[in-house]
Design a protein around this motif. Structure first.
Motif, PDB file in Angstrom:
ATOM      1  N   PRO A   6     -27.135 -25.507   6.498  1.00  0.00           N
ATOM      2  CA  PRO A   6     -27.596 -26.278   5.334  1.00  0.00           C
ATOM      3  C   PRO A   6     -26.456 -26.987   4.602  1.00  0.00           C
ATOM      4  N   ASP A   7     -25.275 -26.368   4.566  1.00  0.00           N
ATOM      5  CA  ASP A   7     -24.149 -27.000   3.886  1.00  0.00           C
ATOM      6  C   ASP A   7     -23.739 -28.298   4.582  1.00  0.00           C
ATOM      7  N   PHE A   8     -23.844 -28.324   5.911  1.00  0.00           N
ATOM      8  CA  PHE A   8     -23.546 -29.553   6.651  1.00  0.00           C
ATOM      9  C   PHE A   8     -24.539 -30.645   6.283  1.00  0.00           C
ATOM     10  N   VAL A   9     -25.819 -30.286   6.220  1.00  0.00           N
ATOM     11  CA  VAL A   9     -26.851 -31.260   5.861  1.00  0.00           C
ATOM     12  C   VAL A   9     -26.604 -31.789   4.450  1.00  0.00           C
ATOM     13  N   LEU A  10     -26.238 -30.904   3.543  1.00  0.00           N
ATOM     14  CA  LEU A  10     -25.947 -31.323   2.167  1.00  0.00           C
ATOM     15  C   LEU A  10     -24.790 -32.316   2.148  1.00  0.00           C
ATOM     16  N   GLN A  11     -23.751 -32.053   2.908  1.00  0.00           N
ATOM     17  CA  GLN A  11     -22.602 -32.949   2.938  1.00  0.00           C
ATOM     18  C   GLN A  11     -22.975 -34.311   3.519  1.00  0.00           C
ATOM     19  N   VAL A  12     -23.862 -34.319   4.503  1.00  0.00           N
ATOM     20  CA  VAL A  12     -24.317 -35.587   5.079  1.00  0.00           C
ATOM     21  C   VAL A  12     -25.089 -36.400   4.034  1.00  0.00           C
ATOM     22  N   LEU A  13     -25.942 -35.729   3.277  1.00  0.00           N
ATOM     23  CA  LEU A  13     -26.693 -36.419   2.218  1.00  0.00           C
ATOM     24  C   LEU A  13     -25.757 -36.945   1.133  1.00  0.00           C
ATOM     25  N   LEU A  14     -24.783 -36.150   0.755  1.00  0.00           N
ATOM     26  CA  LEU A  14     -23.834 -36.578  -0.275  1.00  0.00           C
ATOM     27  C   LEU A  14     -22.987 -37.747   0.214  1.00  0.00           C
ATOM     28  N   ALA A  15     -22.644 -37.742   1.506  1.00  0.00           N
ATOM     29  CA  ALA A  15     -21.867 -38.857   2.060  1.00  0.00           C
ATOM     30  C   ALA A  15     -22.673 -40.151   1.990  1.00  0.00           C
ATOM     31  N   ARG A  16     -23.975 -40.046   2.238  1.00  0.00           N
ATOM     32  CA  ARG A  16     -24.831 -41.248   2.120  1.00  0.00           C
ATOM     33  C   ARG A  16     -24.896 -41.714   0.679  1.00  0.00           C
ATOM     34  N   GLU A  17     -25.007 -40.789  -0.263  1.00  0.00           N
ATOM     35  CA  GLU A  17     -25.048 -41.163  -1.682  1.00  0.00           C
ATOM     36  C   GLU A  17     -23.742 -41.830  -2.108  1.00  0.00           C
ATOM     37  N   ALA A  18     -22.622 -41.423  -1.508  1.00  0.00           N
ATOM     38  CA  ALA A  18     -21.322 -42.002  -1.869  1.00  0.00           C
ATOM     39  C   ALA A  18     -21.245 -43.477  -1.485  1.00  0.00           C
ATOM     40  N   LEU A  19     -22.040 -43.891  -0.489  1.00  0.00           N
ATOM     41  CA  LEU A  19     -22.058 -45.299  -0.085  1.00  0.00           C
ATOM     42  C   LEU A  19     -22.850 -46.149  -1.073  1.00  0.00           C
ATOM     43  N   GLY A  20     -23.659 -45.524  -1.881  1.00  0.00           N
ATOM     44  CA  GLY A  20     -24.525 -46.226  -2.822  1.00  0.00           C
ATOM     45  C   GLY A  20     -25.752 -45.387  -3.072  1.00  0.00           C
ATOM     46  N   THR A  21     -26.217 -45.360  -4.296  1.00  0.00           N
ATOM     47  CA  THR A  21     -27.341 -44.494  -4.636  1.00  0.00           C
ATOM     48  C   THR A  21     -28.572 -44.804  -3.800  1.00  0.00           C
TER      49      THR A  21
END
Length: 225
Positions: free
Chosen positions: A110-125
């Motif tokens: 789950p932590d990997f999935v969370l990091q993937v989601l956060l990386a997408r948010e870092a590109l733009g909300t």
């Protein structure tokens, strides 16, 4: 497939000057190649779908796959589930709690999935306005899930996602897909449904999973499936 600005402008039914402005100011992904901007077709489709911008049907040419690859919104929601009162005081906490509700394979971290989601948010909300966000994986195939799903979480308290309209987010539609093609299909269908007043009205009511499912099913029937 890489597109030049003229090709991208034609698919978006606009002009090159507008495309260049979107690249510079609206985070349309582009890469300089031999002094000219090049835009990946997948990036273009995802960016346009996120913003509710219509794309000519030919942009999807060649992206069809075997029958059954693309689930309906109703079946994707059934797989992902609708959850009311999900806690979270900020974006990180909310997304962590959302990840805990995703239908992920047991071996997936789950932590990997969370990091993937956060990386997408870092590109733009991924917030699209009116209290709605569509968190998703920048590269869906990273997750290697067996089927596509949309998990709808109604947050107990609205959270700031940096939406352009300034409104905090209370509804998170989290997409998980095994392929880019399936991802774009669901993202496009969801973006269309979220512009429909029937779903908007269902979301305005206190968290009502049955009403939301009924509205989505009605919208899909009107589209012919």
């Amino acid at each position: 497939m890489l597109l030049n600005t003229a090709e991208a402008a034609r698919l978006l039914s606009t002009d090159e000057k507008t495309v260049v402005r979107w690249v510079r100011k609206e985070r349309l992904p582009a890469t300089p190649v031999d002094g000219e901007l090049r835009i990946n077709r997948i990036d273009l489709l995802e960016w346009a779908t996120d913003r509710g911008i219509k794309v000519l049907p030919e942009a999807y040419a060649g992206m069809e796959d075997e029958p059954g690859l693309f689930p309906s919104l109703s079946s994707a929601l059934e797989t992902g589930g609708i959850h009311c009162g999900v806690p979270g005081d900020d974006k990180l906490t909310a997304l962590r709690n959302v990840v805990a509700l995703l239908p992920l394979p047991p071996q997936m971290d789950p932590d990997f999935v969370l990091q993937v989601l956060l990386a997408r948010e870092a590109l733009g909300t991924t917030a699209i306005g009116d209290g709605i966000a569509i968190p998703h994986m920048r590269n869906p195939i990273l997750l290697q899930v067996p089927a596509s799903s949309i998990t709808l979480c109604h947050l107990a308290s609205p959270v700031d996602f940096g939406a352009l309209d300034g409104k905090p987010v209370q509804f998170l539609f989290t997409l998980v897909s095994p392929t880019v093609k399936a991802h774009l299909h669901l993202l496009s269908r969801l973006a269309h449904a979220l512009r429909d007043p029937r779903l908007r009205e269902a979301l305005k009511r206190p968290c009502d999973p049955a009403g939301i499912r009924a509205a989505v099913a009605e919208i899909e029937r009107s589209l012919g499936g």
